[in-house]
Structure formats: structure tokens, C-alpha cells
Design a protein around this motif. Structure first.
Motif, PDB file in Angstrom:
ATOM      1  N   ALA A  54       0.833  -1.218   0.000  1.00  0.00           N
ATOM      2  CA  ALA A  54       0.000   0.000   0.000  1.00  0.00           C
ATOM      3  C   ALA A  54       0.859   1.256   0.000  1.00  0.00           C
ATOM      4  N   GLU A  55       1.919   1.230   0.810  1.00  0.00           N
ATOM      5  CA  GLU A  55       2.764   2.418   0.943  1.00  0.00           C
ATOM      6  C   GLU A  55       3.512   2.731  -0.344  1.00  0.00           C
ATOM      7  N   ILE A  56       4.069   1.707  -0.986  1.00  0.00           N
ATOM      8  CA  ILE A  56       4.808   2.016  -2.217  1.00  0.00           C
ATOM      9  C   ILE A  56       3.851   2.342  -3.368  1.00  0.00           C
ATOM     10  N   THR A  57       2.590   1.904  -3.234  1.00  0.00           N
ATOM     11  CA  THR A  57       1.565   2.327  -4.193  1.00  0.00           C
ATOM     12  C   THR A  57       1.325   3.822  -4.057  1.00  0.00           C
ATOM     13  N   VAL A  58       1.199   4.282  -2.814  1.00  0.00           N
ATOM     14  CA  VAL A  58       0.995   5.711  -2.542  1.00  0.00           C
ATOM     15  C   VAL A  58       2.190   6.527  -3.024  1.00  0.00           C
ATOM     16  N   VAL A  59       3.396   5.987  -2.853  1.00  0.00           N
ATOM     17  CA  VAL A  59       4.604   6.669  -3.341  1.00  0.00           C
ATOM     18  C   VAL A  59       4.480   6.926  -4.840  1.00  0.00           C
ATOM     19  N   GLY A  60       4.032   5.905  -5.574  1.00  0.00           N
ATOM     20  CA  GLY A  60       3.869   6.056  -7.021  1.00  0.00           C
ATOM     21  C   GLY A  60       2.886   7.154  -7.372  1.00  0.00           C
ATOM     22  N   VAL A  61       1.779   7.235  -6.618  1.00  0.00           N
ATOM     23  CA  VAL A  61       0.758   8.257  -6.858  1.00  0.00           C
ATOM     24  C   VAL A  61       1.330   9.657  -6.669  1.00  0.00           C
ATOM     25  N   VAL A  63       4.603  10.599  -6.557  1.00  0.00           N
ATOM     26  CA  VAL A  63       5.707  10.900  -7.484  1.00  0.00           C
ATOM     27  C   VAL A  63       5.118  11.374  -8.816  1.00  0.00           C
ATOM     28  N   ASN A  64       3.967  10.790  -9.191  1.00  0.00           N
ATOM     29  CA  ASN A  64       3.290  11.190 -10.431  1.00  0.00           C
ATOM     30  C   ASN A  64       2.860  12.655 -10.419  1.00  0.00           C
ATOM     31  N   TYR A  65       2.676  13.212  -9.225  1.00  0.00           N
ATOM     32  CA  TYR A  65       2.295  14.620  -9.109  1.00  0.00           C
ATOM     33  C   TYR A  65       3.366  15.513  -9.740  1.00  0.00           C
ATOM     34  N   TRP A  66       4.642  15.181  -9.458  1.00  0.00           N
ATOM     35  CA  TRP A  66       5.754  15.960 -10.024  1.00  0.00           C
ATOM     36  C   TRP A  66       6.157  15.457 -11.407  1.00  0.00           C
ATOM     37  N   PHE A  67       6.118  14.144 -11.576  1.00  0.00           N
ATOM     38  CA  PHE A  67       6.592  13.537 -12.827  1.00  0.00           C
ATOM     39  C   PHE A  67       5.503  12.631 -13.409  1.00  0.00           C
ATOM     40  N   PRO A  68       4.505  13.227 -14.055  1.00  0.00           N
ATOM     41  CA  PRO A  68       3.374  12.445 -14.564  1.00  0.00           C
ATOM     42  C   PRO A  68       3.751  11.367 -15.570  1.00  0.00           C
ATOM     43  N   SER A  69       4.889  11.529 -16.213  1.00  0.00           N
ATOM     44  CA  SER A  69       5.289  10.547 -17.232  1.00  0.00           C
ATOM     45  C   SER A  69       5.942   9.304 -16.627  1.00  0.00           C
ATOM     46  N   VAL A  70       6.306   9.380 -15.321  1.00  0.00           N
ATOM     47  CA  VAL A  70       6.942   8.224 -14.658  1.00  0.00           C
ATOM     48  C   VAL A  70       5.855   7.243 -14.222  1.00  0.00           C
ATOM     49  N   PRO A  71       5.887   6.005 -14.696  1.00  0.00           N
ATOM     50  CA  PRO A  71       4.848   5.029 -14.316  1.00  0.00           C
ATOM     51  C   PRO A  71       4.924   4.668 -12.831  1.00  0.00           C
ATOM     52  N   GLN A  72       3.764   4.352 -12.227  1.00  0.00           N
ATOM     53  CA  GLN A  72       3.711   4.022 -10.802  1.00  0.00           C
ATOM     54  C   GLN A  72       4.618   2.851 -10.443  1.00  0.00           C
ATOM     55  N   TRP A  73       4.662   1.851 -11.301  1.00  0.00           N
ATOM     56  CA  TRP A  73       5.440   0.653 -10.980  1.00  0.00           C
ATOM     57  C   TRP A  73       6.932   0.964 -10.872  1.00  0.00           C
ATOM     58  N   LEU A  74       7.418   1.926 -11.664  1.00  0.00           N
ATOM     59  CA  LEU A  74       8.836   2.268 -11.622  1.00  0.00           C
ATOM     60  C   LEU A  74       9.187   2.977 -10.311  1.00  0.00           C
ATOM     61  N   SER A  75       8.319   3.904  -9.880  1.00  0.00           N
ATOM     62  CA  SER A  75       8.534   4.582  -8.596  1.00  0.00           C
ATOM     63  C   SER A  75       8.546   3.568  -7.459  1.00  0.00           C
ATOM     64  N   ALA A  76       7.601   2.606  -7.514  1.00  0.00           N
ATOM     65  CA  ALA A  76       7.513   1.571  -6.487  1.00  0.00           C
ATOM     66  C   ALA A  76       8.801   0.744  -6.429  1.00  0.00           C
ATOM     67  N   ALA A 101       3.791  -5.969  -5.352  1.00  0.00           N
ATOM     68  CA  ALA A 101       3.178  -4.635  -5.421  1.00  0.00           C
ATOM     69  C   ALA A 101       3.602  -3.908  -6.690  1.00  0.00           C
ATOM     70  N   VAL A 102       4.851  -4.091  -7.086  1.00  0.00           N
ATOM     71  CA  VAL A 102       5.336  -3.462  -8.316  1.00  0.00           C
ATOM     72  C   VAL A 102       4.525  -3.978  -9.506  1.00  0.00           C
ATOM     73  N   VAL A 103       4.264  -5.296  -9.503  1.00  0.00           N
ATOM     74  CA  VAL A 103       3.485  -5.919 -10.573  1.00  0.00           C
ATOM     75  C   VAL A 103       2.037  -5.410 -10.550  1.00  0.00           C
ATOM     76  N   LEU A 104       1.434  -5.338  -9.329  1.00  0.00           N
ATOM     77  CA  LEU A 104       0.057  -4.855  -9.195  1.00  0.00           C
ATOM     78  C   LEU A 104      -0.076  -3.410  -9.674  1.00  0.00           C
ATOM     79  N   ASN A 105       0.925  -2.603  -9.401  1.00  0.00           N
ATOM     80  CA  ASN A 105       0.900  -1.208  -9.847  1.00  0.00           C
ATOM     81  C   ASN A 105       1.012  -1.103 -11.363  1.00  0.00           C
TER      82      ASN A 105
END
Length: 464
Positions: free
Chosen positions: A109-116, A118-131, A349-353
Motif C-alpha cells: 500500500a505504501e509504495i503504491t501511494v509513493v507512485g501516486v 511521485v506522479n504529481y511531479w513527474f506524470p510521465s513516470v509510471p507508478q510501478w517504476l517509482s515503487a 506490489a510493483v506488478v500490481l501497480n
């Protein structure tokens, strides 16, 4: 008097009082406050304050039950170790693996939120990569030594605390003095208008309790740190006693300010209420500041979770309730094998994202709520058995007794049962009530297989 077997631990007691206090403080302020508060407010309206008060009292009771045992017998396996000693080996097995499972799920859950965020600043970065990046970073921090974990948690918890206190102070200035509102004090009208203080009645309060309890997940981390605290008898009691004040200030206070400034039915519809408050008093870059705070909150919770999973697997190995492989420490006296195994599980979680980024948080929080409620239930039951195993003289010598025992213990147990029942009636949450029995069934089968192998090993006669 019952004979108790203690697991011999070799962990480094490198966490100072400063670390423990901020870990305890950070554990009481999860991403649930920043990310999940809007959903709970929509359920209960301004009466969410009552929900957090009720939930806070129950959490304090659970923590006092844990504290009684942690001060008397400080070990990193904490309640899994106590369940193993005072209820039985299956209880220790179930508790340890369920708590490990909970933190793996919460970590997702936490690394999912991180992806969300990070997307605020870098919308082109996919959630799974941030995770993935966060997973690798926090795993590295946890493998260095326990002080590295403590320092990381100290500063990230401090950021959360300062941000929320800043929001509360700014909100009070607007409410009482009109600073940021053209000099006109806001007053308390929003708490009682728009349908009243309890717009959805008692039903709204009851259903909000499920997400309220999820947001408290992590406070029991204090018990896990006892095995690596430099002076557990000194630092654990104040850390636990202050939990109730932290809940009053950081949850009741923050949400009370939020709903005084904005109508409850508009909270979350116009962006983060935290951002709106800082924006209102003229702080430049309010959205960026809050986004950074929530990002650090998620990193902090993930860091704590990975720390917990490694220690729990280590203690399970010492109990003979887990593979001996996890009972080995690295040169820094860190249970690195357990940390790396947990980290590999978090790759899910990376896969789910990558597959279902929009639904990950709801499903994961539902499963995590059942797991954490299971852990809290076993803490309360174990503490009852802990008392039964002690003589009157030993009970009299306990340094940090559970108040109002046993009444508060049974009231808290009944409350936790109610939370589980309520989950069955909430969309998206009921999935956890399907996952939980499957998980417990897997554990039961695993335990039976383990016991059978142990019996076969004992009965094997040496060849002449």
C-alpha cells in the motif's frame, strides 16, 4: 507457576530513546491520515472526530497490554514470541506469519501511494517504476544497521509531525483570528451545518471505524523495537503512554481543524485539505510541500514495515516456527535474510501497480485491516494468558501494568470483533474476509506439516 522458554536473541540494541520516541510518534501517524482521511470523513462527517476518539481509546488499551509484556520481557519478536510462550506454538506461528503478511501487504500500500505522489511531479513516470526504486532504496537502508533505520525513521517521522503541527497552528489562526480569511474569524459553524455534526447518524460512525482502525496500523511497532532498544524498561512506557495524546493531537486535532475550515462534504473534492489550508494562509508552493510530506510519510511507514518483517521472521526462526535460514544475522547484527525475503515478496506490489494501479490501495488496505486486527486480537488474548501464567507475587512486581484489567481487555476484544463484522458490509472491504480464511487455512496446513516433519525426525532411529 508456568515454566517459560525464552528465545535467545543476538540483535544489536542500537536504538536510543530519541529513536524510539519518534518511531512511536511516526507509527501513530500513517498515510491513512493524509491519503485515507477524505473517505472516512464522507462516511461520518464531522463525527469522524468521535470515531477517532473511540478507536484511539481501544488502541491505547491494546498498546498497554503489549507494553506490560514488552517491558517485562523485551524481545524483537514481541507479541509473536509472547503468543508462542503463553498460548501455544500454533498461536506464535499464526501471529508471527500473519504480522509478517500484514506488513508485506501494508508495504504494498505504501509504495503504491509513493507512485501516486511521485506522479504529481513527474506524470510521465509510471507508478510501478517509482515503487521499484523505493523498494530498492529502503531495502538498502535496512541492511546497513539498526541505527541507519533509526535515523531514517527519526527524520522522516519528524517531517510528518512538524507538517501536522504547522497545519493545526495555521488552522487555529484562521478559525480564531481570520488570518488568511480577510481578517474574519471562521468560527465553528462548519462542524454543525451541512446536515449537522452526525449527518449519517450512528451508522456513519460505525462504518468509519474500519478505516479509522486501518489508519492506526503500525502503533504496535513499539513492541517490535523493544528487542533493540538500549534501555527498554525506561523508554517503552513513556512511548506507549503518549500514544493517546498523539492520537488526540494528530488525528482528532488535525481532522477537527480541517472540518472547521471546510464543509465536511467538500473535503477532498477540491484537492488535498492540507494543501488548501497552507494555501489559504499564503504559503508559496503549499501543494509541493504537502506532496513531499505525504511522500516521506509513505517512505517512513514502508521503512518501519520492512524493519518489522525482518525481525518477525528472525524471531519465528528462533521459535522453530520458521525456517532456520531466517535465524542468521549479518555482520551488523541485522536479520538481513528476512529483510531480503520480504523485499522480494514486495515485488508483487510493483506488478500490481503495473496491472491495476487504480484499485491497488483499496484492496490492499482491506486485507491489511484484517491482518492488523488479528494481530491486535492476539496481543489482547496473550496478555490475558500472560497474567494467568504469573503468580500473585510476579504480577505485583510488574513494572507497567495494563489498567482496568481484565475489563478493558474484553471490551477491546469485542470492539475488534465488531470491526471485522462491519467489513462485510463495506464495498471493496469484504474481499479481505475471503482472503483471511484462505490465509489462515494455509498457515494451519503449514503448521501441521511442520509438526509432522518434526515428529518424524524425532522418531527416526539411528542405523546401527
Amino acid at each position: 507457576m508456568t515454566k517459560i522458554i525464552h528465545e535467545k536473541e543476538s540483535l544489536d540494541r542500537g536504538l536510543s530513546n530519541r529513536h524510539i520516541q519518534l518511531i512511536a510518534l511516526g507509527g501513530a501517524i500513517g498515510v491513512g491520515l493524509f491519503y485515507g482521511s477524505s473517505a472516512t470523513i464522507q462516511l461520518a462527517g464531522p463525527a469522524i472526530i468521535v470515531s477517532y476518539l473511540i478507536g484511539g481509546i481501544i488502541i491505547f488499551a491494546i498498546m498497554r497490554a503489549l507494553g506490560e509484556m514488552a517491558v517485562a520481557e523485551p524481545v524483537s519478536g514481541s507479541f509473536s514470541s509472547y503468543a508462542n510462550r503463553y498460548i501455544g506454538s500454533f498461536a506464535g506461528y499464526l501471529t508471527g506469519w500473519t504480522y509478517w503478511f500484514m506488513w508485506v501487504v501494508v508495504g504494498m500500500a505504501e509504495i503504491t501511494v509513493v507512485g501516486v505522489y511521485v506522479n504529481y511531479w513527474f506524470p510521465s513516470v509510471p507508478q510501478w517504476l517509482s515503487a521499484l526504486v523505493v523498494l530498492l532504496l529502503i531495502t538498502g537502508v535496512n541492511l546497513v544497521n539498526v541505527k541507519a533505520f533509526g535515523e531514517f525513521e527519526f527524520w522522516f517521522a519528524l517531517i510528518k509531525v512538524v507538517a501536522i503541527i504547522g497545519m493545526i497552528v495555521a488552522g487555529i489562526r484562521i478559525i480564531l483570528f481570520g488570518i488568511g480569511n480577510g481578517g474574519t474569524p471562521m468560527g465553528l459553524g462548519n462542524l454543525f451545518e451541512h446536515g449537522g455534526f452526525m449527518p449519517n447518524g450512528v451508522k456513519g460512525i460505525l462504518f468509519s471505524l474500519v478505516m479509522v482502525m486501518f489508519s492506526f496500523g503500525g502503533v504496535e511497532l513499539i513492541g517490535i523495537t523493544a528487542g533493540e532498544a538500549s534501555n527498554p524498561k525506561k523508554v517503552i512506557p513513556p512511548a506507549i503512554n503518549n500514544v493517546i495524546w498523539r492520537i488526540l493531537i494528530f488525528y482528532v486535532g488535525a481532522l477537527g481543524i480541517m472540518m472547521t475550515l471546510y464543509p465536511w462534504n467538500e473535503v477532498g473534492t477540491k484537492g488535498s485539505p492540507f494543501v488548501l489550508i497552507f494555501d489559504k494562509i499564503g504559503i508559496a508552493g503549499a501543494a509541493d510541500i504537502i506532496n513531499f510530506v505525504v511522500l516521506t510519510a509513505a517512505l517512513s511507514a514502508f521503512n518501519s514495515g520492512l524493519f518489522s518483517t525482518g525481525r518477525m521472521l528472525y524471531n519465528l526462526a528462533l521459535q522453530d516456527n520458521g525456517p532456520k535460514y531466517f535465524g542468521k544475522l549479518n555482520k551488523s547484527k541485522i536479520p538481513s535474510r528476512g529483510i531480503l525475503f520480504s523485499s522480494s515478496m514486495l515485488m508483487i506490489a510493483v506488478v500490481l501497480n503495473y496491472i491495476v494501479p487504480e484499485k491497488v490501495f483499496l484492496y490492499i488496505s482491506a486485507v491489511a485491516t484484517v491482518a492488523v486486527v488479528t494481530s491486535w486480537t492476539i496481543i489482547l488474548v496473550t496478555q490475558i494468558m500472560f497474567r494467568k501464567a504469573k503468580s500473585k507475587e510476579e504480577i505485583a512486581q510488574l513494572e507497567f501494568k495494563m489498567p482496568l484489567f481484565p475489563y478493558l481487555s474484553y471490551i477491546s476484544l469485542a470492539f475488534l470483533v465488531m470491526v471485522i463484522v462491519l467489513m462485510a458490509f463495506i464495498d471493496g472491504m469484504s474481499v479481505a474476509l475471503i482472503v483471511a480464511p484462505i490465509w489462515f487455512g494455509i498457515l494451519y496446513i503449514g503448521f501441521k506439516v511442520k509438526k509432522k516433519k518434526e515428529a518424524e525426525t524425532i522418531n527416526v532411529k539411528p542405523v546401527a
